[in-house]
Write a protein that holds these residues in place. Sequence first.
Motif, short mmCIF file in Angstrom:
data_model
loop_
_atom_site.label_atom_id
_atom_site.label_comp_id
_atom_site.label_asym_id
_atom_site.label_seq_id
_atom_site.Cartn_x
_atom_site.Cartn_y
_atom_site.Cartn_z
N PRO A 32 0.67 -1.51 0.23
CA PRO A 32 -0.01 0.23 -0.16
C PRO A 32 0.56 1.57 0.16
O PRO A 32 0.00 2.29 -0.15
CB PRO A 32 -0.60 -0.43 1.47
N HIS A 33 2.22 1.13 0.53
CA HIS A 33 2.68 2.88 0.64
C HIS A 33 4.02 2.38 -0.76
O HIS A 33 4.80 3.26 -0.42
CB HIS A 33 4.17 2.38 1.42
N LEU A 34 3.56 1.98 -1.86
CA LEU A 34 4.43 1.65 -3.63
C LEU A 34 4.04 3.38 -3.86
O LEU A 34 2.65 4.24 -3.40
CB LEU A 34 3.45 1.25 -4.26
N LYS A 35 5.18 4.24 -4.35
CA LYS A 35 4.77 5.33 -4.61
C LYS A 35 6.09 4.97 -6.00
O LYS A 35 5.30 6.30 -6.72
CB LYS A 35 6.44 6.36 -3.93
N ILE A 36 6.69 4.01 -6.82
CA ILE A 36 6.96 4.41 -8.26
C ILE A 36 6.52 2.54 -8.50
O ILE A 36 7.21 2.03 -8.09
CB ILE A 36 8.61 4.49 -8.02
N LEU A 37 5.88 2.30 -9.13
CA LEU A 37 4.96 1.57 -10.42
C LEU A 37 5.46 1.16 -11.57
O LEU A 37 4.92 1.69 -11.74
CB LEU A 37 4.03 1.38 -9.29
N TYR A 38 6.47 0.35 -11.67
CA TYR A 38 6.42 0.22 -12.91
C TYR A 38 5.76 -1.01 -13.87
O TYR A 38 6.26 -2.20 -12.97
CB TYR A 38 8.26 -0.02 -13.66
N MET A 39 4.96 -1.06 -15.17
CA MET A 39 4.85 -2.61 -15.15
C MET A 39 4.39 -2.33 -16.98
O MET A 39 3.27 -2.36 -17.28
CB MET A 39 2.91 -2.60 -14.36
N PRO A 40 5.15 -1.69 -17.73
CA PRO A 40 5.24 -2.19 -18.99
C PRO A 40 5.44 -3.58 -19.99
O PRO A 40 6.60 -3.97 -18.78
CB PRO A 40 7.23 -0.51 -19.38
N ASN A 41 4.85 -3.73 -20.74
CA ASN A 41 4.87 -4.51 -22.30
C ASN A 41 4.60 -6.22 -20.51
O ASN A 41 4.90 -6.68 -20.69
CB ASN A 41 6.88 -4.93 -21.62
#
Length: 272
Positions: free
Chosen positions: A46-55
């Motif tokens: 719940p404390h994510l600040k940066i989330l990468y989900m490309p491709n």
Amino acid sequence: MGGEITQEMIRRRSEHNECVLYTMEELVLQEESIERIDKTLGILCPHLKILYMPNNLIPRLQNLHKLKELEYLNISLNNILKIEGLEKCEQLQKLDMTLNFVDIQNLPSVCSLKVNVHLKELFLTGNPCTDWDGYRNYVIAKLSHLKRLDAWEIKPRERIIALQEIHHLEEDLQAMGSFASSDLVKASETPQIRRDAKGELKRTYTPDTRIAEHRELKELRQEEERKSHRPDSQVKPSTRRKGFDPLPEHGQRVYQRNEGGYDSHPLTIYSC
């Protein structure tokens, strides 16, 4: 079947946080064949600040409402058709949706980002909606807090012009939206593989073809792995040569530089 975000998947990518999920602030889920964002992500991290989900193969932005501290979301190279589901991401500052499938008909969904008052950067490069000449001015007029669009800084004069043109742009967009609806029906009836101007077979760029490409690539990788584990693919150990060839007898010529095509082996030096 499509892949979902699992606890095991997140844990594999959490070594930088000593595999502690709840306090993790950055997560990379690239090329995981994800086809759906479920509630797992928001519950575990719940404390994510940066989330990468490309491709990946994600068709819809959903179940991100628990990520209230999220500042940067990279969801490029997916199958997203509409901008939605980010209203609760109160701290969102940067959104990258490069190379998705937001078209003219769904461009008004960009207005859902009005509530994200901290959003400064938006990337929609490579989406079908960017082919419209009025795309940039429309987005600038609708999102007054935006500072950069597709990596280009928004100038004050550009914003003034966009606001002056917005009513005309909305009329054009509404007219094009009605045509787009009929085009979608025609597109669904056309084959996914066609011939280009040179007569070469080309695959139509759609969410369905992207899914097909991912699955074909996955099958190729699995086949390569199977081949690498087959017994006949193992490297056979070389046999050591014993002794030396006899010297030529009287009257026989000595060949130079392997003229005779004799087997050659590197000299092995043993240390005492």
